[in-house]
Design a protein around this motif. Structure first.
Motif, PDB file in Angstrom:
ATOM      1  N   LEU A  14      40.500  34.962  33.565  1.00  0.00           N
ATOM      2  CA  LEU A  14      39.480  35.347  34.067  1.00  0.00           C
ATOM      3  C   LEU A  14      38.642  36.430  33.789  1.00  0.00           C
ATOM      4  O   LEU A  14      37.557  36.633  33.884  1.00  0.00           O
ATOM      5  CB  LEU A  14      40.003  35.710  35.634  1.00  0.00           C
ATOM      6  N   PHE A  15      39.534  37.479  33.113  1.00  0.00           N
ATOM      7  CA  PHE A  15      38.726  38.712  32.484  1.00  0.00           C
ATOM      8  C   PHE A  15      37.940  38.340  31.292  1.00  0.00           C
ATOM      9  O   PHE A  15      36.964  38.795  31.067  1.00  0.00           O
ATOM     10  CB  PHE A  15      39.811  39.597  32.149  1.00  0.00           C
ATOM     11  N   ALA A  16      38.649  37.513  30.374  1.00  0.00           N
ATOM     12  CA  ALA A  16      37.991  37.123  29.234  1.00  0.00           C
ATOM     13  C   ALA A  16      36.592  36.164  29.452  1.00  0.00           C
ATOM     14  O   ALA A  16      35.600  36.565  28.941  1.00  0.00           O
ATOM     15  CB  ALA A  16      38.790  35.995  28.170  1.00  0.00           C
ATOM     16  N   VAL A  17      36.670  35.463  30.578  1.00  0.00           N
ATOM     17  CA  VAL A  17      35.211  34.733  30.767  1.00  0.00           C
ATOM     18  C   VAL A  17      34.148  35.656  31.411  1.00  0.00           C
ATOM     19  O   VAL A  17      33.098  35.383  31.119  1.00  0.00           O
ATOM     20  CB  VAL A  17      35.761  33.810  31.924  1.00  0.00           C
ATOM     21  N   ARG A  18      34.799  36.625  32.140  1.00  0.00           N
ATOM     22  CA  ARG A  18      33.720  37.344  32.924  1.00  0.00           C
ATOM     23  C   ARG A  18      33.330  38.881  32.169  1.00  0.00           C
ATOM     24  O   ARG A  18      32.302  39.497  32.621  1.00  0.00           O
ATOM     25  CB  ARG A  18      34.050  37.735  34.354  1.00  0.00           C
ATOM     26  N   HIS A  19      34.090  39.379  31.148  1.00  0.00           N
ATOM     27  CA  HIS A  19      33.459  40.300  30.551  1.00  0.00           C
ATOM     28  C   HIS A  19      32.354  40.275  29.566  1.00  0.00           C
ATOM     29  O   HIS A  19      32.241  39.238  28.721  1.00  0.00           O
ATOM     30  CB  HIS A  19      34.734  41.133  29.588  1.00  0.00           C
ATOM     31  N   PRO A  20      31.416  40.903  29.764  1.00  0.00           N
ATOM     32  CA  PRO A  20      29.914  40.644  29.236  1.00  0.00           C
ATOM     33  C   PRO A  20      30.043  41.195  27.600  1.00  0.00           C
ATOM     34  O   PRO A  20      29.075  40.344  26.973  1.00  0.00           O
ATOM     35  CB  PRO A  20      29.012  41.843  29.640  1.00  0.00           C
ATOM     36  N   LEU A  75      39.779  28.115  34.618  1.00  0.00           N
ATOM     37  CA  LEU A  75      38.163  28.034  33.878  1.00  0.00           C
ATOM     38  C   LEU A  75      37.311  27.604  35.051  1.00  0.00           C
ATOM     39  O   LEU A  75      36.403  28.209  35.246  1.00  0.00           O
ATOM     40  CB  LEU A  75      38.246  27.228  32.819  1.00  0.00           C
ATOM     41  N   ASP A  76      37.692  26.830  35.840  1.00  0.00           N
ATOM     42  CA  ASP A  76      36.938  26.450  36.908  1.00  0.00           C
ATOM     43  C   ASP A  76      36.544  27.541  37.959  1.00  0.00           C
ATOM     44  O   ASP A  76      35.329  27.749  38.383  1.00  0.00           O
ATOM     45  CB  ASP A  76      37.521  25.075  37.692  1.00  0.00           C
ATOM     46  N   ALA A  77      37.623  28.231  38.502  1.00  0.00           N
ATOM     47  CA  ALA A  77      37.509  29.487  39.439  1.00  0.00           C
ATOM     48  C   ALA A  77      37.021  30.349  38.709  1.00  0.00           C
ATOM     49  O   ALA A  77      36.251  31.068  39.512  1.00  0.00           O
ATOM     50  CB  ALA A  77      39.292  29.680  39.757  1.00  0.00           C
ATOM     51  N   ALA A  78      36.956  30.590  37.368  1.00  0.00           N
ATOM     52  CA  ALA A  78      36.305  31.956  36.730  1.00  0.00           C
ATOM     53  C   ALA A  78      34.717  31.372  36.698  1.00  0.00           C
ATOM     54  O   ALA A  78      34.056  32.465  36.387  1.00  0.00           O
ATOM     55  CB  ALA A  78      37.042  32.104  35.321  1.00  0.00           C
ATOM     56  N   GLY A  79      34.382  30.210  36.886  1.00  0.00           N
ATOM     57  CA  GLY A  79      32.948  30.026  36.894  1.00  0.00           C
ATOM     58  C   GLY A  79      32.522  29.968  35.199  1.00  0.00           C
ATOM     59  O   GLY A  79      31.551  30.296  34.799  1.00  0.00           O
ATOM     60  N   ALA A  80      33.552  29.359  34.469  1.00  0.00           N
ATOM     61  CA  ALA A  80      33.099  29.506  32.858  1.00  0.00           C
ATOM     62  C   ALA A  80      32.356  28.541  32.577  1.00  0.00           C
ATOM     63  O   ALA A  80      32.277  27.324  33.001  1.00  0.00           O
ATOM     64  CB  ALA A  80      34.642  29.208  32.227  1.00  0.00           C
ATOM     65  N   LEU A  89      36.049  41.595  36.909  1.00  0.00           N
ATOM     66  CA  LEU A  89      36.145  40.895  37.867  1.00  0.00           C
ATOM     67  C   LEU A  89      35.082  40.671  38.991  1.00  0.00           C
ATOM     68  O   LEU A  89      34.644  39.507  39.446  1.00  0.00           O
ATOM     69  CB  LEU A  89      37.602  40.736  38.419  1.00  0.00           C
ATOM     70  N   LEU A  90      34.738  41.688  39.676  1.00  0.00           N
ATOM     71  CA  LEU A  90      33.833  41.700  40.712  1.00  0.00           C
ATOM     72  C   LEU A  90      32.364  41.698  40.120  1.00  0.00           C
ATOM     73  O   LEU A  90      31.359  41.481  41.084  1.00  0.00           O
ATOM     74  CB  LEU A  90      33.983  43.240  41.123  1.00  0.00           C
ATOM     75  N   SER A  91      32.268  41.539  38.840  1.00  0.00           N
ATOM     76  CA  SER A  91      30.760  41.213  38.192  1.00  0.00           C
ATOM     77  C   SER A  91      30.147  40.232  38.449  1.00  0.00           C
ATOM     78  O   SER A  91      29.273  39.726  38.398  1.00  0.00           O
ATOM     79  CB  SER A  91      30.803  41.706  36.786  1.00  0.00           C
ATOM     80  N   GLY A  92      30.988  38.891  38.849  1.00  0.00           N
ATOM     81  CA  GLY A  92      30.905  37.713  39.166  1.00  0.00           C
ATOM     82  C   GLY A  92      30.857  36.739  37.915  1.00  0.00           C
ATOM     83  O   GLY A  92      31.009  37.210  36.714  1.00  0.00           O
ATOM     84  N   PRO A  93      30.863  35.487  38.183  1.00  0.00           N
ATOM     85  CA  PRO A  93      30.717  34.582  37.286  1.00  0.00           C
ATOM     86  C   PRO A  93      29.564  34.782  36.056  1.00  0.00           C
ATOM     87  O   PRO A  93      28.650  35.453  36.323  1.00  0.00           O
ATOM     88  CB  PRO A  93      30.661  33.268  37.998  1.00  0.00           C
ATOM     89  N   PRO A  94      29.931  34.229  35.041  1.00  0.00           N
ATOM     90  CA  PRO A  94      28.664  34.525  33.918  1.00  0.00           C
ATOM     91  C   PRO A  94      27.582  33.671  34.345  1.00  0.00           C
ATOM     92  O   PRO A  94      27.649  32.586  35.059  1.00  0.00           O
ATOM     93  CB  PRO A  94      29.499  34.048  32.520  1.00  0.00           C
ATOM     94  N   SER A  95      26.405  34.217  34.009  1.00  0.00           N
ATOM     95  CA  SER A  95      25.264  33.400  34.527  1.00  0.00           C
ATOM     96  C   SER A  95      24.877  32.459  33.221  1.00  0.00           C
ATOM     97  O   SER A  95      25.495  32.581  32.146  1.00  0.00           O
ATOM     98  CB  SER A  95      23.989  34.384  34.421  1.00  0.00           C
TER      99      SER A  95
END
Length: 321
Positions: free
Chosen positions: A19-25, A52-57, A315-321
């Motif tokens: 979750l963290f790796a997917v969302r960190h900018p 990965l689904d839940a993370a919005g990857a 985490l609170l930044s939301g899924p990657p755009s």
């Protein structure tokens, strides 16, 4: 921006790391490889795709690797992570597909194909990485660093002296440590210090956004599992996710370069990481009995509040755009 590969045995804290790796900018997750450890290989792959689904990857190549250690039998950690490895939350099956190539091939192709050296983070038994470094030693030239969640300079958890990931496949750990690639050992000396308090976990569970809610549920499992552990103080342990925090913000980690070897002999000490913290040579050196140990950047201290904030902010930044 750091190019990142995660090698996982996706249980509860591997999921938090994903979750963290997917969302960190500032992290670009190029691939995820799976190995048996916390759960059997098939379950690890399924868990990884669900997270990965839940993370919005975005589409990230995922591949299955080793089903068992190099020599010994596989031993899962269902008593820690739940029968399904993900706290028995019953997450829906993913529609994602795996890359269709073995993990070692995905690792090789991703590392050699990267325009800049990549950081490889091992959050699992090191079987995949050992096979990679033995089969394709040329990849070492395009690995910036291996960050390993494993080992200990003090006590163990799988045994009194051995940490689970190293204990699960000591031969693989020895190969990786000896491969000549820069290694940071994020072991049990810092592992238990980074956590999230119960009220914050409850807030996360209340979110409708899938990644935040999943993180809260996983952290709640951690509280129920080890909240009575004095090292955790009733909080939800981030565990493996702390090692990925250390990639994003290495200044939060205090390390010392020390000789490290892995105990391979049968018996109670098998899987122990022997970290030589002596200031002066000992009797073993004086009598020609000292072994060969490679220098590893061993994590001995961590700014726990800094990494807690980093994890939550990301985490609170939301899924990657």
């Amino acid at each position: 921006m750091k190019d990142l590969i995660l090698d996982v045995d996706t249980g509860v804290d591997d999921a938090l790391a994903l979750l963290f790796a997917v969302r960190h900018p500032e992290l670009r997750l190029r691939a995820v490889t799976c190995v048996a450890g916390n759960a059997g290989l098939g379950q690890v792959v399924a868990n990884t795709l669900k997270v990965l689904d839940a993370a919005g990857a975005p589409e990230v190549p995922v591949s299955a690797g080793a089903e068992r250690p190099l020599i010994g039998p596989a031993r899962d950690a269902g008593h820690i992570h739940g029968a399904d490895g993900l706290a028995d939350l019953g997450l829906p099956a993913s529609g994602r597909e795996t890359a269709g190539v073995p993990a070692v091939d995905l690792l090789r192709d991703t590392i050699l194909g990267a325009p800049e050296p990549v950081v490889v983070v091992g959050l699992a038994p090191l079987t995949n990485l050992a096979l990679l470094l033995r089969a394709y030693p040329e990849v070492a030239g395009n690995i910036e660093r291996l960050v390993l969640m494993g080992g200990s300079a003090s006590a163990g958890n799988a045994t009194p002296v051995a940490e689970f990931n190293v204990w699960h496949d000591p031969e693989a750990a020895a190969i990786v440590v000896d491969a000549g690639v820069p290694v940071t050992m994020y072991g049990l000396d810092v592992f238990y210090h980074v956590s999230v308090d119960a009220p914050t976990c409850a807030e996360l569970i209340g979110h409708e956004e899938p990644g935040r809610r999943l993180a809260g549920l996983l952290l709640r499992h951690q509280i129920a599992l080890c909240g009575a552990d004095p090292r955790v103080n009733g909080d939800g342990l981030l565990g493996d996710a702390g090692a990925v925090c250390a990639v994003a913000d290495p200044e939060g980690l205090t390390t010392e370069r020390l000789p490290v070897s892995v105990e391979l002999a049968p018996g109670y000490s098998r899987g122990q990481t022997l970290v030589d913290r002596r200031a002066l040579p000992g009797e073993d050196a004086a009598h020609g009995l000292a072994g060969t140990a490679h220098g590893v950047d061993v994590a001995l201290g961590v700014d726990a509040l800094r990494y807690r904030k980093l994890f939550l902010d990301t985490l609170l930044s939301g899924p990657p755009s």
